[in-house]
Scaffold this motif. Structure first.
Motif, mmCIF file in Angstrom:
data_model
loop_
_atom_site.group_PDB
_atom_site.id
_atom_site.type_symbol
_atom_site.label_atom_id
_atom_site.label_comp_id
_atom_site.label_asym_id
_atom_site.label_seq_id
_atom_site.Cartn_x
_atom_site.Cartn_y
_atom_site.Cartn_z
ATOM 1 N N GLU A 227 1.608 9.579 -5.266
ATOM 2 C CA GLU A 227 2.398 10.617 -5.144
ATOM 3 C C GLU A 227 3.216 11.040 -6.324
ATOM 4 O OE1 GLU A 227 3.098 11.080 -0.548
ATOM 5 O OE2 GLU A 227 4.414 9.913 -1.425
ATOM 6 N N TRP A 228 4.243 10.225 -6.826
ATOM 7 C CA TRP A 228 4.851 10.848 -7.710
ATOM 8 C C TRP A 228 3.945 11.121 -9.171
ATOM 9 C CZ3 TRP A 228 8.437 5.716 -7.656
ATOM 10 C CH2 TRP A 228 9.490 6.005 -6.563
ATOM 11 N N LEU A 229 2.919 10.463 -9.294
ATOM 12 C CA LEU A 229 2.074 10.899 -10.432
ATOM 13 C C LEU A 229 1.420 12.307 -10.269
ATOM 14 C CD1 LEU A 229 0.816 10.186 -13.242
ATOM 15 C CD2 LEU A 229 -1.046 9.090 -11.951
ATOM 16 N N ASN A 230 0.974 12.446 -8.862
ATOM 17 C CA ASN A 230 0.254 13.634 -8.861
ATOM 18 C C ASN A 230 0.970 15.090 -8.685
ATOM 19 O OD1 ASN A 230 -2.329 12.349 -8.917
ATOM 20 N ND2 ASN A 230 -2.132 12.037 -6.533
ATOM 21 N N ALA A 231 2.344 14.710 -8.233
ATOM 22 C CA ALA A 231 3.309 15.805 -8.466
ATOM 23 C C ALA A 231 3.859 15.992 -9.713
ATOM 24 C CB ALA A 231 4.380 15.547 -7.237
ATOM 25 N N ALA B 179 0.727 -1.376 0.007
ATOM 26 C CA ALA B 179 -0.013 -0.115 -0.112
ATOM 27 C C ALA B 179 0.912 1.089 0.150
ATOM 28 C CB ALA B 179 -0.883 0.111 1.180
ATOM 29 N N ARG B 180 1.968 1.220 0.792
ATOM 30 C CA ARG B 180 2.943 2.335 0.774
ATOM 31 C C ARG B 180 3.497 2.685 -0.442
ATOM 32 N NH1 ARG B 180 3.849 0.395 6.022
ATOM 33 N NH2 ARG B 180 5.489 -0.689 5.414
ATOM 34 N N ALA B 181 3.928 1.302 -1.154
ATOM 35 C CA ALA B 181 4.465 1.682 -2.473
ATOM 36 C C ALA B 181 3.422 2.023 -3.563
ATOM 37 C CB ALA B 181 5.055 0.362 -2.905
ATOM 38 N N TYR B 182 2.305 1.624 -3.551
ATOM 39 C CA TYR B 182 1.197 2.285 -4.346
ATOM 40 C C TYR B 182 1.099 3.844 -4.134
ATOM 41 C CZ TYR B 182 -0.147 -2.414 -6.357
ATOM 42 O OH TYR B 182 -0.358 -3.625 -6.535
ATOM 43 N N PHE B 183 1.156 4.062 -2.819
ATOM 44 C CA PHE B 183 0.899 5.755 -2.702
ATOM 45 C C PHE B 183 2.232 6.121 -3.186
ATOM 46 C CE2 PHE B 183 0.899 8.940 0.541
ATOM 47 C CZ PHE B 183 -0.257 9.810 0.406
ATOM 48 N N LYS B 184 3.122 5.886 -2.822
ATOM 49 C CA LYS B 184 4.482 6.555 -3.224
ATOM 50 C C LYS B 184 4.260 6.871 -5.001
ATOM 51 C CE LYS B 184 7.684 7.689 -1.617
ATOM 52 N NZ LYS B 184 7.964 9.215 -1.052
ATOM 53 N N GLU B 185 3.845 5.871 -5.938
ATOM 54 C CA GLU B 185 3.898 6.129 -6.981
ATOM 55 C C GLU B 185 2.363 6.982 -7.138
ATOM 56 O OE1 GLU B 185 2.805 1.997 -8.693
ATOM 57 O OE2 GLU B 185 5.116 1.424 -8.434
#
Length: 135
Positions: free
Chosen positions: A54-58, A46-52
């Protein structure tokens, strides 16, 4: 649960129910401690998906090392490997779970290969689609 958007709640509840069911069944066999490792890996995923996300949204493009470190987890090899061991017979020990949750080289390499192959094939498809759009 309340902090999740409504569309995610059924999915999250289903995951919780699966782990609860596994724990209930494994308690009868004295193996309920195994569920901890599955939950641990699911949290990492879940943390890895969230990181991805975050990267996409930023609009951030991670460097190769950042990307691979996260991709090793987001390919799901770790969570699938760990959860597949939960219900196995007696020969699976706490040491086995400790080994797999410490991301052994063979799983890191497999995850990396899988992710890069997927990325290459996605790139090839998007390139073909881009070319087709100009035809």
């Amino acid at each position: 649960m309340d902090s999740l958007p409504p569309y995610m709640r059924p999915f999250y509840q289903a995951i919780l129910d699966i782990f609860d069911e596994m724990e209930e069944e494994l308690t009868k066999e004295g193996k309920s401690d195994r569920v901890y490792y599955g939950k641990f890996e699911m949290k990492k995923l879940a943390r890895a998906y969230f990181k991805e996300a975050e990267w996409l949204n930023a609009g951030y493009i991670p460097n190769c090392d950042q990307y691979i470190k996260n991709a090793i987890v987001s390919t799901t090899f770790m969570v699938l490997g760990t959860t597949s061991l939960i219900g196995m017979e007696e020969f699976i020990t706490k040491d086995t779970f400790e080994w797999i949750t410490n991301e052994p080289s063979i799983l890191r390499a497999s995850s990396t290969i899988c992710r890069l192959m997927d990325d290459i094939s996605d790139h090839e498809v998007s390139t073909i689609n881009d070319i087709s759009a100009f035809s």
